[in-house]
Write a protein that holds these residues in place. Structure first.
Motif, PDB file in Angstrom:
ATOM      1  N   LEU A 169       0.832  -1.208   0.000  1.00 56.02           N
ATOM      2  CA  LEU A 169       0.000   0.000   0.000  1.00 56.02           C
ATOM      3  C   LEU A 169       0.865   1.256   0.000  1.00 56.02           C
ATOM      4  O   LEU A 169       0.573   2.232  -0.710  1.00 56.02           O
ATOM      5  CB  LEU A 169      -0.926  -0.006   1.218  1.00 56.02           C
ATOM      6  N   LEU A 170       1.927   1.242   0.798  1.00 53.93           N
ATOM      7  CA  LEU A 170       2.826   2.395   0.839  1.00 53.93           C
ATOM      8  C   LEU A 170       3.523   2.582  -0.509  1.00 53.93           C
ATOM      9  O   LEU A 170       3.704   3.716  -0.972  1.00 53.93           O
ATOM     10  CB  LEU A 170       3.864   2.208   1.954  1.00 53.93           C
ATOM     11  N   THR A 171       3.894   1.486  -1.147  1.00 57.93           N
ATOM     12  CA  THR A 171       4.548   1.564  -2.459  1.00 57.93           C
ATOM     13  C   THR A 171       3.580   2.089  -3.510  1.00 57.93           C
ATOM     14  O   THR A 171       3.963   2.890  -4.372  1.00 57.93           O
ATOM     15  CB  THR A 171       5.080   0.183  -2.864  1.00 57.93           C
ATOM     16  N   ALA A 172       2.330   1.641  -3.454  1.00 56.53           N
ATOM     17  CA  ALA A 172       1.328   2.142  -4.402  1.00 56.53           C
ATOM     18  C   ALA A 172       1.151   3.649  -4.254  1.00 56.53           C
ATOM     19  O   ALA A 172       1.104   4.387  -5.252  1.00 56.53           O
ATOM     20  CB  ALA A 172       0.000   1.426  -4.176  1.00 56.53           C
ATOM     21  N   ALA A 173       1.085   4.111  -3.004  1.00 51.92           N
ATOM     22  CA  ALA A 173       0.935   5.552  -2.764  1.00 51.92           C
ATOM     23  C   ALA A 173       2.167   6.311  -3.243  1.00 51.92           C
ATOM     24  O   ALA A 173       2.055   7.357  -3.900  1.00 51.92           O
ATOM     25  CB  ALA A 173       0.679   5.806  -1.281  1.00 51.92           C
ATOM     26  N   ALA A 174       3.350   5.783  -2.924  1.00 51.98           N
ATOM     27  CA  ALA A 174       4.583   6.455  -3.329  1.00 51.98           C
ATOM     28  C   ALA A 174       4.750   6.462  -4.844  1.00 51.98           C
ATOM     29  O   ALA A 174       5.198   7.455  -5.430  1.00 51.98           O
ATOM     30  CB  ALA A 174       5.787   5.772  -2.668  1.00 51.98           C
ATOM     31  N   GLY A 175       4.380   5.355  -5.489  1.00 49.98           N
ATOM     32  CA  GLY A 175       4.523   5.269  -6.940  1.00 49.98           C
ATOM     33  C   GLY A 175       3.609   6.233  -7.662  1.00 49.98           C
ATOM     34  O   GLY A 175       4.020   6.920  -8.609  1.00 49.98           O
ATOM     35  N   LEU A 176       2.353   6.318  -7.216  1.00 46.93           N
ATOM     36  CA  LEU A 176       1.416   7.261  -7.831  1.00 46.93           C
ATOM     37  C   LEU A 176       1.814   8.702  -7.511  1.00 46.93           C
ATOM     38  O   LEU A 176       1.619   9.609  -8.334  1.00 46.93           O
ATOM     39  CB  LEU A 176       0.000   6.973  -7.347  1.00 46.93           C
ATOM     40  N   TYR A 177       2.381   8.920  -6.327  1.00 45.01           N
ATOM     41  CA  TYR A 177       2.896  10.246  -5.966  1.00 45.01           C
ATOM     42  C   TYR A 177       4.024  10.641  -6.902  1.00 45.01           C
ATOM     43  O   TYR A 177       4.072  11.774  -7.410  1.00 45.01           O
ATOM     44  CB  TYR A 177       3.370  10.209  -4.519  1.00 45.01           C
ATOM     45  N   ALA A 178       4.945   9.713  -7.164  1.00 44.38           N
ATOM     46  CA  ALA A 178       6.051   9.988  -8.087  1.00 44.38           C
ATOM     47  C   ALA A 178       5.527  10.252  -9.493  1.00 44.38           C
ATOM     48  O   ALA A 178       5.990  11.171 -10.181  1.00 44.38           O
ATOM     49  CB  ALA A 178       7.025   8.806  -8.100  1.00 44.38           C
ATOM     50  N   ALA A 179       4.554   9.444  -9.926  1.00 47.50           N
ATOM     51  CA  ALA A 179       3.987   9.618 -11.273  1.00 47.50           C
ATOM     52  C   ALA A 179       3.311  10.975 -11.406  1.00 47.50           C
ATOM     53  O   ALA A 179       3.463  11.668 -12.427  1.00 47.50           O
ATOM     54  CB  ALA A 179       2.990   8.489 -11.560  1.00 47.50           C
ATOM     55  N   ARG A 180       2.569  11.381 -10.382  1.00 45.30           N
ATOM     56  CA  ARG A 180       1.895  12.671 -10.436  1.00 45.30           C
ATOM     57  C   ARG A 180       2.902  13.817 -10.426  1.00 45.30           C
ATOM     58  O   ARG A 180       2.758  14.797 -11.155  1.00 45.30           O
ATOM     59  CB  ARG A 180       0.930  12.805  -9.261  1.00 45.30           C
ATOM     60  N   ARG A 181       3.923  13.706  -9.580  1.00 50.94           N
ATOM     61  CA  ARG A 181       4.908  14.788  -9.470  1.00 50.94           C
ATOM     62  C   ARG A 181       5.673  14.988 -10.770  1.00 50.94           C
ATOM     63  O   ARG A 181       5.922  16.117 -11.189  1.00 50.94           O
ATOM     64  CB  ARG A 181       5.899  14.486  -8.337  1.00 50.94           C
ATOM     65  N   VAL A 182       6.066  13.902 -11.427  1.00 52.40           N
ATOM     66  CA  VAL A 182       6.831  14.062 -12.660  1.00 52.40           C
ATOM     67  C   VAL A 182       5.959  14.619 -13.773  1.00 52.40           C
ATOM     68  O   VAL A 182       6.443  15.307 -14.680  1.00 52.40           O
ATOM     69  CB  VAL A 182       7.490  12.728 -13.073  1.00 52.40           C
ATOM     70  N   TYR A 183       4.654  14.362 -13.691  1.00 58.44           N
ATOM     71  CA  TYR A 183       3.722  14.936 -14.673  1.00 58.44           C
ATOM     72  C   TYR A 183       3.475  16.418 -14.393  1.00 58.44           C
ATOM     73  O   TYR A 183       3.526  17.254 -15.295  1.00 58.44           O
ATOM     74  CB  TYR A 183       2.406  14.165 -14.646  1.00 58.44           C
ATOM     75  N   VAL A 184       3.212  16.744 -13.141  1.00 61.06           N
ATOM     76  CA  VAL A 184       2.858  18.120 -12.781  1.00 61.06           C
ATOM     77  C   VAL A 184       4.075  19.029 -12.789  1.00 61.06           C
ATOM     78  O   VAL A 184       4.032  20.150 -13.305  1.00 61.06           O
ATOM     79  CB  VAL A 184       2.164  18.143 -11.403  1.00 61.06           C
ATOM     80  N   ARG A 185       5.189  18.572 -12.222  1.00 65.16           N
ATOM     81  CA  ARG A 185       6.357  19.442 -12.052  1.00 65.16           C
ATOM     82  C   ARG A 185       7.293  19.459 -13.251  1.00 65.16           C
ATOM     83  O   ARG A 185       8.080  20.392 -13.404  1.00 65.16           O
ATOM     84  CB  ARG A 185       7.135  19.027 -10.806  1.00 65.16           C
ATOM     85  N   ARG A 186       7.260  18.415 -14.058  1.00 65.85           N
ATOM     86  CA  ARG A 186       8.154  18.370 -15.212  1.00 65.85           C
ATOM     87  C   ARG A 186       7.400  18.324 -16.544  1.00 65.85           C
ATOM     88  O   ARG A 186       7.989  18.479 -17.593  1.00 65.85           O
ATOM     89  CB  ARG A 186       9.086  17.148 -15.129  1.00 65.85           C
ATOM     90  N   GLY A 187       6.100  18.084 -16.493  1.00 62.08           N
ATOM     91  CA  GLY A 187       5.336  17.972 -17.730  1.00 62.08           C
ATOM     92  C   GLY A 187       5.662  16.735 -18.523  1.00 62.08           C
ATOM     93  O   GLY A 187       5.441  16.689 -19.733  1.00 62.08           O
ATOM     94  N   LEU A 188       6.188  15.695 -17.842  1.00 63.51           N
ATOM     95  CA  LEU A 188       6.643  14.488 -18.524  1.00 63.51           C
ATOM     96  C   LEU A 188       5.640  13.353 -18.300  1.00 63.51           C
ATOM     97  O   LEU A 188       5.794  12.525 -17.393  1.00 63.51           O
ATOM     98  CB  LEU A 188       8.039  14.080 -18.026  1.00 63.51           C
ATOM     99  N   ASP A 189       4.635  13.316 -19.130  1.00 65.64           N
ATOM    100  CA  ASP A 189       3.602  12.292 -19.001  1.00 65.64           C
ATOM    101  C   ASP A 189       4.174  10.896 -19.215  1.00 65.64           C
ATOM    102  O   ASP A 189       3.748   9.936 -18.576  1.00 65.64           O
ATOM    103  CB  ASP A 189       2.486  12.578 -20.011  1.00 65.64           C
ATOM    104  N   HIS A 190       5.137  10.782 -20.123  1.00 68.40           N
ATOM    105  CA  HIS A 190       5.708   9.463 -20.402  1.00 68.40           C
ATOM    106  C   HIS A 190       6.389   8.893 -19.163  1.00 68.40           C
ATOM    107  O   HIS A 190       6.265   7.704 -18.871  1.00 68.40           O
ATOM    108  CB  HIS A 190       6.689   9.563 -21.560  1.00 68.40           C
TER     109      HIS A 190
END
Length: 427
Positions: free
Chosen positions: A278-299
């Motif tokens: 559960l912690l990994t799922a939260a951290a992974g989605l957090y990382a995915a969201r941050r790289v999309y929002v802060r870097r604009g890197l959807d890929h």
């Protein structure tokens, strides 16, 4: 990119390949050598392609209205584990002999590997390479020997098809018609891609997330219409029987649960796995969201989500990690002239090609009794996946001032990405 633009790119790059045939000939020769090596290995040790046998049996059960989850096939007594919708899709496999089906499986996976290379290069900003014949031939020749890809060929798996479906769907611009629907269909075949709906939701693309849900529900309804009894059985009972898929503690399982069971020498870690998952799922989605929002890197967000799904799934066989292909191509797109990135690319490539899990003692139940120093070798993919998520979180600790909308939710071209990375190191 419109269909016309895509066809024009294909024409230009194929014309360039013919005008300068040296690279094309070298890539073709490399592919021939690779195919010859694969064939020689097949002569030494027959490849079971056991999953194709299961798919065909599922198709037969679906066509005849038989007991979809009551049979086992092959010398390993393998059962059906996919939703009924997948069994319906497998019905055409019953129209061919098993020998022909295996040959077509190899050829189809080779074509899908090239397609995955094409989609990955486009998403990584390598538009010229994405339409280059030498590049795509090299992807088949070299990608074949990555352990997850090789195992997909050996077992006749559908992993490459699902990765292509998801990557094609999510690489389309936001607002594209029915974006997310194909990802939902992929989740209807194998449940793991369902996490991409959550990624779309946490990045604010509610319409695409709903389309993913709609695609998944359509697969469930179609499966129920074709196989009502099997659908009730699967969604009320079989879907919860993770042990039916296989033993979680064997080295074949490259998920977080596989890592934890082997480290703890406990085949049923219970909460000691559930809480970290559960912690990994939260951290992974957090990382995915941050790289999309802060870097604009959807890929990169898509890659983080794929890795997260593979980590938290109770069982992720090594061949499920075919997402290594887009990961390596993305890393390669931004390594020119930067030594540490080149070293990182080499290390990640080695991790996916070395097959260290197969050289650790794993006969019988030896997987459960590995000493501490062998654990990283028995679980290279979850270790690498956790490191990737940590690296992305660290890299995105500060915003680069580039909103996601700037690049239409896509990874910028390598030069643009290089300019951004001058301000902050990339993972």
């Amino acid at each position: 990119m419109s269909a016309a633009d895509g066809s024009g790119s294909w024409r230009r790059t194929w014309a360039q390949s013919i005008a300068r045939p040296r690279r094309l000939l070298l890539a073709a020769a490399l592919l021939m050598v690779s195919a010859a090596g694969f064939w020689a290995l097949y002569q030494v040790q027959q490849m079971p392609m056991s999953d194709i046998v299961v798919y065909r049996a599922e198709g037969e059960a679906a066509a005849a209205g038989g007991d979809l989850y009551g049979f086992t096939v092959s010398k390993w007594d393998l059962p059906a584990t996919y939703p009924p919708f997948a069994a319906v899709l497998f019905i055409p496999t019953t129209w061919l002999s098993l020998g022909v089906l295996k040959i077509l499986g190899v050829l189809a996976n080779a074509a899908l590997l090239a397609l995955l290379g094409h989609l990955s290069a486009k998403a990584a900003g390598l538009h010229k390479a994405a339409y280059s014949a030498p590049f795509l031939l090299a992807v088949i020749a070299l990608g074949l020997w990555l352990e997850p890809v090789f195992q997909t060929f050996v077992f006749g798996q559908v992993n490459l098809a699902l990765a292509c479906l998801v990557l094609w769907d999510l690489s389309r611009p936001d607002g594209a018609r029915l974006k997310g629907f194909a990802t939902g269909i992929a989740a209807g075949i194998k449940l793991t891609p369902a996490l991409f709906a959550v990624y779309l939701l946490v990045t604010g693309r509610v319409k695409a997330a709903c389309a993913t849900l709609a695609g998944f529900l359509c697969s469930v309804v179609l499966g129920w219409l074709a196989l009502p009894d099997a659908s009730v059985e699967y969604w009320t009972r079989r879907v919860f029987e993770t042990g039916r898929v296989g033993k979680a503690w064997i080295v074949d399982n490259q998920s977080l649960q596989g890592l934890i069971t082997r480290v703890l020498h406990d085949p049923d870690p219970g909460l000691l796995w559930a809480v970290p998952a559960l912690l990994t799922a939260a951290a992974g989605l957090y990382a995915a969201r941050r790289v999309y929002v802060r870097r604009g890197l959807d890929h990169w967000g898509v890659l983080c989500t794929a890795v997260t799904a593979l980590l938290v799934s109770p069982i992720s066989w090594s061949h499920h990690w075919v997402w290594c292909v887009p990961l390596l191509i993305t890393l390669a797109a931004h390594t020119r002239g930067i030594r540490w990135r080149q070293a990182l690319l080499a290390a990640v490539t080695l991790a996916f090609a070395a097959r260290t899990m197969w050289i650790t003692p794993h006969a019988g139940d030896l997987d459960l009794h590995l000493p501490w120093w062998q654990q990283p070798f028995a679980a290279p993919y979850p270790v690498l996946g956790l490191a990737l998520l940590a690296a992305v979180i660290w890299w995105t600790r500060r915003s680069a001032g580039v909103p996601a909308a700037l690049h239409g939710g896509r990874l910028p071209a390598p030069r643009a990405a290089q300019e951004l990375s001058d301000r902050s190191p990339a993972p």
